[in-house]
Design a protein around this motif. Sequence first.
Motif, PDB file in Angstrom:
ATOM      1  N   ALA A  90      10.038   7.558  -5.470  1.00  0.00           N
ATOM      2  CA  ALA A  90       8.912   8.421  -5.106  1.00  0.00           C
ATOM      3  C   ALA A  90       9.326   9.878  -5.281  1.00  0.00           C
ATOM      4  O   ALA A  90      10.501  10.221  -5.131  1.00  0.00           O
ATOM      5  CB  ALA A  90       8.498   8.165  -3.658  1.00  0.00           C
ATOM      6  N   PRO A  91       8.368  10.756  -5.603  1.00  0.00           N
ATOM      7  CA  PRO A  91       8.691  12.177  -5.758  1.00  0.00           C
ATOM      8  C   PRO A  91       9.278  12.765  -4.471  1.00  0.00           C
ATOM      9  O   PRO A  91       8.756  12.546  -3.383  1.00  0.00           O
ATOM     10  CB  PRO A  91       7.317  12.805  -6.063  1.00  0.00           C
ATOM     11  CG  PRO A  91       6.486  11.681  -6.595  1.00  0.00           C
ATOM     12  CD  PRO A  91       6.951  10.458  -5.880  1.00  0.00           C
ATOM     13  N   GLY A  92      10.374  13.493  -4.631  1.00  0.00           N
ATOM     14  CA  GLY A  92      11.006  14.143  -3.491  1.00  0.00           C
ATOM     15  C   GLY A  92      11.847  13.237  -2.628  1.00  0.00           C
ATOM     16  O   GLY A  92      12.455  13.694  -1.661  1.00  0.00           O
ATOM     17  N   LEU A  93      11.909  11.953  -2.975  1.00  0.00           N
ATOM     18  CA  LEU A  93      12.647  10.980  -2.167  1.00  0.00           C
ATOM     19  C   LEU A  93      13.835  10.467  -2.968  1.00  0.00           C
ATOM     20  O   LEU A  93      13.673   9.746  -3.956  1.00  0.00           O
ATOM     21  CB  LEU A  93      11.736   9.822  -1.771  1.00  0.00           C
ATOM     22  CG  LEU A  93      12.343   8.711  -0.912  1.00  0.00           C
ATOM     23  CD1 LEU A  93      12.845   9.266   0.406  1.00  0.00           C
ATOM     24  CD2 LEU A  93      11.306   7.614  -0.664  1.00  0.00           C
ATOM     25  N   ARG A 149       8.326   9.262   3.019  1.00  0.00           N
ATOM     26  CA  ARG A 149       7.367   9.790   2.041  1.00  0.00           C
ATOM     27  C   ARG A 149       6.540  10.932   2.648  1.00  0.00           C
ATOM     28  O   ARG A 149       6.236  11.923   1.979  1.00  0.00           O
ATOM     29  CB  ARG A 149       6.456   8.668   1.558  1.00  0.00           C
ATOM     30  CG  ARG A 149       7.100   7.730   0.547  1.00  0.00           C
ATOM     31  CD  ARG A 149       6.225   6.527   0.265  1.00  0.00           C
ATOM     32  NE  ARG A 149       6.673   5.782  -0.894  1.00  0.00           N
ATOM     33  CZ  ARG A 149       7.697   4.949  -0.894  1.00  0.00           C
ATOM     34  NH1 ARG A 149       8.375   4.757   0.225  1.00  0.00           N
ATOM     35  NH2 ARG A 149       8.052   4.299  -1.995  1.00  0.00           N
ATOM     36  N   TYR A 150       6.170  10.780   3.901  1.00  0.00           N
ATOM     37  CA  TYR A 150       5.396  11.837   4.566  1.00  0.00           C
ATOM     38  C   TYR A 150       6.235  13.107   4.683  1.00  0.00           C
ATOM     39  O   TYR A 150       5.735  14.218   4.445  1.00  0.00           O
ATOM     40  CB  TYR A 150       4.955  11.339   5.941  1.00  0.00           C
ATOM     41  CG  TYR A 150       4.036  12.285   6.674  1.00  0.00           C
ATOM     42  CD1 TYR A 150       2.717  12.456   6.286  1.00  0.00           C
ATOM     43  CD2 TYR A 150       4.490  13.013   7.777  1.00  0.00           C
ATOM     44  CE1 TYR A 150       1.869  13.329   6.968  1.00  0.00           C
ATOM     45  CE2 TYR A 150       3.654  13.874   8.466  1.00  0.00           C
ATOM     46  CZ  TYR A 150       2.337  14.029   8.049  1.00  0.00           C
ATOM     47  OH  TYR A 150       1.510  14.885   8.724  1.00  0.00           O
ATOM     48  N   CYS A 194       0.837  -1.205   0.000  1.00  0.00           N
ATOM     49  CA  CYS A 194       0.000   0.000   0.000  1.00  0.00           C
ATOM     50  C   CYS A 194       0.871   1.253   0.000  1.00  0.00           C
ATOM     51  O   CYS A 194       0.622   2.198  -0.752  1.00  0.00           O
ATOM     52  CB  CYS A 194      -0.928  -0.014   1.212  1.00  0.00           C
ATOM     53  SG  CYS A 194      -1.932   1.488   1.385  1.00  0.00           S
ATOM     54  N   VAL A 195       1.914   1.266   0.824  1.00  0.00           N
ATOM     55  CA  VAL A 195       2.791   2.443   0.913  1.00  0.00           C
ATOM     56  C   VAL A 195       3.573   2.639  -0.378  1.00  0.00           C
ATOM     57  O   VAL A 195       3.746   3.763  -0.858  1.00  0.00           O
ATOM     58  CB  VAL A 195       3.750   2.296   2.113  1.00  0.00           C
ATOM     59  CG1 VAL A 195       4.714   3.476   2.178  1.00  0.00           C
ATOM     60  CG2 VAL A 195       2.962   2.186   3.411  1.00  0.00           C
ATOM     61  N   TRP A 196       4.037   1.552  -0.967  1.00  0.00           N
ATOM     62  CA  TRP A 196       4.862   1.643  -2.172  1.00  0.00           C
ATOM     63  C   TRP A 196       4.055   2.016  -3.413  1.00  0.00           C
ATOM     64  O   TRP A 196       4.487   2.842  -4.208  1.00  0.00           O
ATOM     65  CB  TRP A 196       5.559   0.313  -2.421  1.00  0.00           C
ATOM     66  CG  TRP A 196       6.778   0.096  -1.581  1.00  0.00           C
ATOM     67  CD1 TRP A 196       7.382   0.974  -0.744  1.00  0.00           C
ATOM     68  CD2 TRP A 196       7.552  -1.102  -1.513  1.00  0.00           C
ATOM     69  NE1 TRP A 196       8.480   0.404  -0.147  1.00  0.00           N
ATOM     70  CE2 TRP A 196       8.610  -0.874  -0.605  1.00  0.00           C
ATOM     71  CE3 TRP A 196       7.453  -2.354  -2.115  1.00  0.00           C
ATOM     72  CZ2 TRP A 196       9.563  -1.845  -0.293  1.00  0.00           C
ATOM     73  CZ3 TRP A 196       8.404  -3.324  -1.812  1.00  0.00           C
ATOM     74  CH2 TRP A 196       9.448  -3.065  -0.913  1.00  0.00           C
ATOM     75  N   VAL A 203      17.722   9.631   1.579  1.00  0.00           N
ATOM     76  CA  VAL A 203      17.748   8.543   2.544  1.00  0.00           C
ATOM     77  C   VAL A 203      18.907   7.600   2.233  1.00  0.00           C
ATOM     78  O   VAL A 203      19.084   7.182   1.086  1.00  0.00           O
ATOM     79  CB  VAL A 203      16.410   7.767   2.517  1.00  0.00           C
ATOM     80  CG1 VAL A 203      16.457   6.601   3.488  1.00  0.00           C
ATOM     81  CG2 VAL A 203      15.255   8.695   2.848  1.00  0.00           C
ATOM     82  N   LEU A 204      19.701   7.290   3.260  1.00  0.00           N
ATOM     83  CA  LEU A 204      20.784   6.331   3.094  1.00  0.00           C
ATOM     84  C   LEU A 204      20.188   4.959   2.824  1.00  0.00           C
ATOM     85  O   LEU A 204      19.299   4.500   3.540  1.00  0.00           O
ATOM     86  CB  LEU A 204      21.658   6.289   4.350  1.00  0.00           C
ATOM     87  CG  LEU A 204      22.943   5.465   4.240  1.00  0.00           C
ATOM     88  CD1 LEU A 204      23.922   6.135   3.281  1.00  0.00           C
ATOM     89  CD2 LEU A 204      23.596   5.298   5.620  1.00  0.00           C
ATOM     90  N   TYR A 205      20.680   4.299   1.794  1.00  0.00           N
ATOM     91  CA  TYR A 205      20.047   3.077   1.312  1.00  0.00           C
ATOM     92  C   TYR A 205      21.086   1.959   1.185  1.00  0.00           C
ATOM     93  O   TYR A 205      22.097   2.124   0.503  1.00  0.00           O
ATOM     94  CB  TYR A 205      19.387   3.348  -0.040  1.00  0.00           C
ATOM     95  CG  TYR A 205      18.860   2.135  -0.740  1.00  0.00           C
ATOM     96  CD1 TYR A 205      17.852   1.358  -0.177  1.00  0.00           C
ATOM     97  CD2 TYR A 205      19.360   1.766  -1.985  1.00  0.00           C
ATOM     98  CE1 TYR A 205      17.355   0.244  -0.822  1.00  0.00           C
ATOM     99  CE2 TYR A 205      18.867   0.662  -2.641  1.00  0.00           C
ATOM    100  CZ  TYR A 205      17.868  -0.105  -2.056  1.00  0.00           C
ATOM    101  OH  TYR A 205      17.389  -1.206  -2.700  1.00  0.00           O
TER     102      TYR A 205
END
Length: 304
Positions: free
Chosen positions: A164-167, A133-134, A88-90, A144-146
């Motif tokens: 995601a946009p902005g991420l 995302r929020y 759902c989040v993705w 974000v370190l991945y």
Amino acid sequence: MCPGMPFPFPLLVFAPPQMLLVLYRLLAWLPLSWLQWIGRRVGGMVYRLSPAYAARLRENAARAGYPGDAFARRAAAEAGASALEVPCVWFRAERALARCHTDDWGVVEAAVAEGKGVLFLTPHLGCFEVTARYLARRNGAITVLYRPPRKAWLARLVETARAAPGLATAPANLNGVRQLVRALRKGESIGILPDQVPGNGEGVWAPFFGRDAFTIVLPGRLVAQTGAPVVLTAGERLPHGRGWRIHYLRMPGALPDTPQGQAAWINAGMEAMIRRCPEQYLWGYNRYKAPPGTVRDATAPESP
């Protein structure tokens, strides 16, 4: 996918990545309450069928002051909910973000106003996939370190789904660290998962719920270099599929001088955040393992 929790559908590891993407996209269309309900049942099943996982979960939770099989079963169920709400989040991010709210946004605004960027630390608590995302939606770009999953099939799935946009994502290497520093110096936000066990040379031993855990030193180094404020965040899962309450907690006091002090400072902050919704922390993760080549400092006694 939840670290420390055995993968509940082992046959899917042999499926092509495109098939997994289709499956996750289909799951995303189920109501959030259904996904979390299914996840809790899967989490309970894994708890019953994996004695090693169940024993580690009970031990880690009891050390933090949450003993007993009843708490452990609830925590295992919430770990399953964490895994199954991810589609759902993705893949339906708009629906997921519409179900997020916070009472702590003033913490974020005060940190941003300092103009030094903000370092957000997100423990494996609640829905840790929704927090970045929020932030990207309400506060602008975040890097974000991945660290890609070790399994190639899962890495391909995650890399596709996390766009995601902005991420933006930064690899867990020297180039990625430089990317994080540049973002902070531009006044932007960055995010790090602080409770994953780092590799040898990337951490120090520091107390975490009464026992020394090998803890990442990068957050302390970034703060020392840039002066960025540190804010802990977590997405508490609300009952009946109502969404998530996003928590923010500003790290108090000044940054300690030593790597050990900095790691202990961050671990203490994580403990405070985890105690807000302890059943939703991933107690089954092997947080106290020693990475290959790491030796505990014999002069430092085990935390009581």
